[in-house]
Design a protein around this motif. Sequence first.
Motif, PDB file in Angstrom:
ATOM      1  N   THR A 284      46.608 -22.797  57.599  1.00  0.00           N
ATOM      2  CA  THR A 284      45.837 -21.627  58.039  1.00  0.00           C
ATOM      3  C   THR A 284      46.811 -20.523  58.417  1.00  0.00           C
ATOM      4  O   THR A 284      47.965 -20.789  58.793  1.00  0.00           O
ATOM      5  N   PRO A 285      46.378 -19.251  58.353  1.00  0.00           N
ATOM      6  CA  PRO A 285      47.241 -18.158  58.804  1.00  0.00           C
ATOM      7  C   PRO A 285      47.674 -18.323  60.258  1.00  0.00           C
ATOM      8  O   PRO A 285      48.822 -18.021  60.598  1.00  0.00           O
ATOM      9  N   GLU A 286      46.766 -18.814  61.104  1.00  0.00           N
ATOM     10  CA  GLU A 286      47.090 -18.968  62.521  1.00  0.00           C
ATOM     11  C   GLU A 286      48.224 -19.976  62.718  1.00  0.00           C
ATOM     12  O   GLU A 286      49.135 -19.742  63.521  1.00  0.00           O
ATOM     13  N   ARG A 287      48.166 -21.076  61.974  1.00  0.00           N
ATOM     14  CA  ARG A 287      49.210 -22.089  62.151  1.00  0.00           C
ATOM     15  C   ARG A 287      50.548 -21.620  61.585  1.00  0.00           C
ATOM     16  O   ARG A 287      51.606 -21.872  62.175  1.00  0.00           O
ATOM     17  N   ALA A 288      50.514 -20.948  60.430  1.00  0.00           N
ATOM     18  CA  ALA A 288      51.757 -20.443  59.843  1.00  0.00           C
ATOM     19  C   ALA A 288      52.401 -19.404  60.757  1.00  0.00           C
ATOM     20  O   ALA A 288      53.627 -19.409  60.960  1.00  0.00           O
TER      21      ALA A 288
END
Length: 474
Positions: A284-288
């Motif tokens: 996910t963008p949040e995790r990256a």
Amino acid sequence: MSWPNPFLHKDENSRHVWGFNFQWTPQHMTPAEMHPLKYSYDVLGEECLVRLDRISPPGPGQQLPRNRSTTQADAKPPVKRDLYALLRDHAPADEALGRLWNEVNTIPDWVDWNQIARGQDVFYRYGGVALTALAYQSLLGGMGAARVTEVLARTGGFSTKVAKARMYETTQHILQVTSSLDSIKPGGAGHASSIRVRLLHAAVRRRIMKLAKERPEYYSVEEFGVPINDLDSIGTIITFSAILIWLGFPRQGIWMRQQEIKDYLALWRLVAHYIGTPPEYFETPERAKSMMESLLISEIRPSETSKILANNIILSLQGQPPAYASRDFLIASARWLNGDELADALGLGRPSLYYKALVAGQCIFFMFICYTYRAIPYLDRRKLKALRSIFYQVIVENKTHGLGEETNFDFKYIPNFDTTTSMGEYVSGLKESGVERRNLRALCMGSAVMGIASYFCLKITFKVFGRLAVWWFT
């Protein structure tokens, strides 16, 4: 450069590192949580490299110094091996090779090929912005990761004589994984180059570990971790993806659409799968983004080796085709993208305000081109097609200032006890480049447009207030 945010919210979770502000969340990882990743690595890739070496032994240059039976003058030219072809051809007959071949040819359930294709387009939609960020932030700024530079310095691949070719080889891999959908699918050029890079990493890791075993003072696993470990590999994918999205692009005035961010990360998540990097950090963008921010805090700690490699990148590019950029302009670009705090820690010089203005002009040029073409589908399609061809021709195929031919990512920067990387020499007297004149024109035109716009805005404002004043007093 980092754009100031007057509405930035600050609390106990606020963090500021190297000119970048963010909020700490439960998804972020502390240095202690990331520590085990320094000692885990692609075991299957290294196991398969051993099998491939038995099938097709490497040249004498890869033997330990004490095991060499020939002098350098008598040595035969190194044997060129295509490890991808060897893996493909011998996978059916070997259990370990078969496991690796099945792994890299099994597409995960989360892969959406339409999304992957869109992610490839993202790279070329912002082509000049992407290459600029990759060179001056992902690579040069990445030299602030002191642990990683200890491995890079031992390969000799970032001396001034070979650093440009080394960077072009990395760029070839990026261009191959983004060139077309067929290229990134199993059997394509991007798929094959990813596996070659995976086996190359295994060769570098094994080589340094063998040298360290013979001479423990050569490389400290306890201090630096296993060479090219899982944390290093995650960081590499981060520099090609998240760093561009949340640092490299915004600092050049470019903000990607939310769907473009998801698509671009999906592409690099697939590359991570091929190359033996844990792909879950890019789901996910949040995790990256949280992983990128965690690495900025824990890993970017410039050392003296960092300074040498960062400056060698500048020296290897100054006055070189196709841009013919001056040293001062290159340093100004690096400072704009990394910020003065990190640039100072990397030992970069401080060019005059003129060169900083030229970088601003380049950002204006990129913003005009990217936003205009992105807004018009016909122009967008033409740009994507053109840049795919132009980039590959200039960087890979051009025999004058490119690689001249495709690399197979063979093991040619080989660590030895006597291999070191020292600071290169600065060569003065290079003339202003065409790219700098272009940026100056863009700056002048942008300033003129802003000046004219400001004049008319003020004129309209005064006229409105004048009429309001008349109405008020009558």
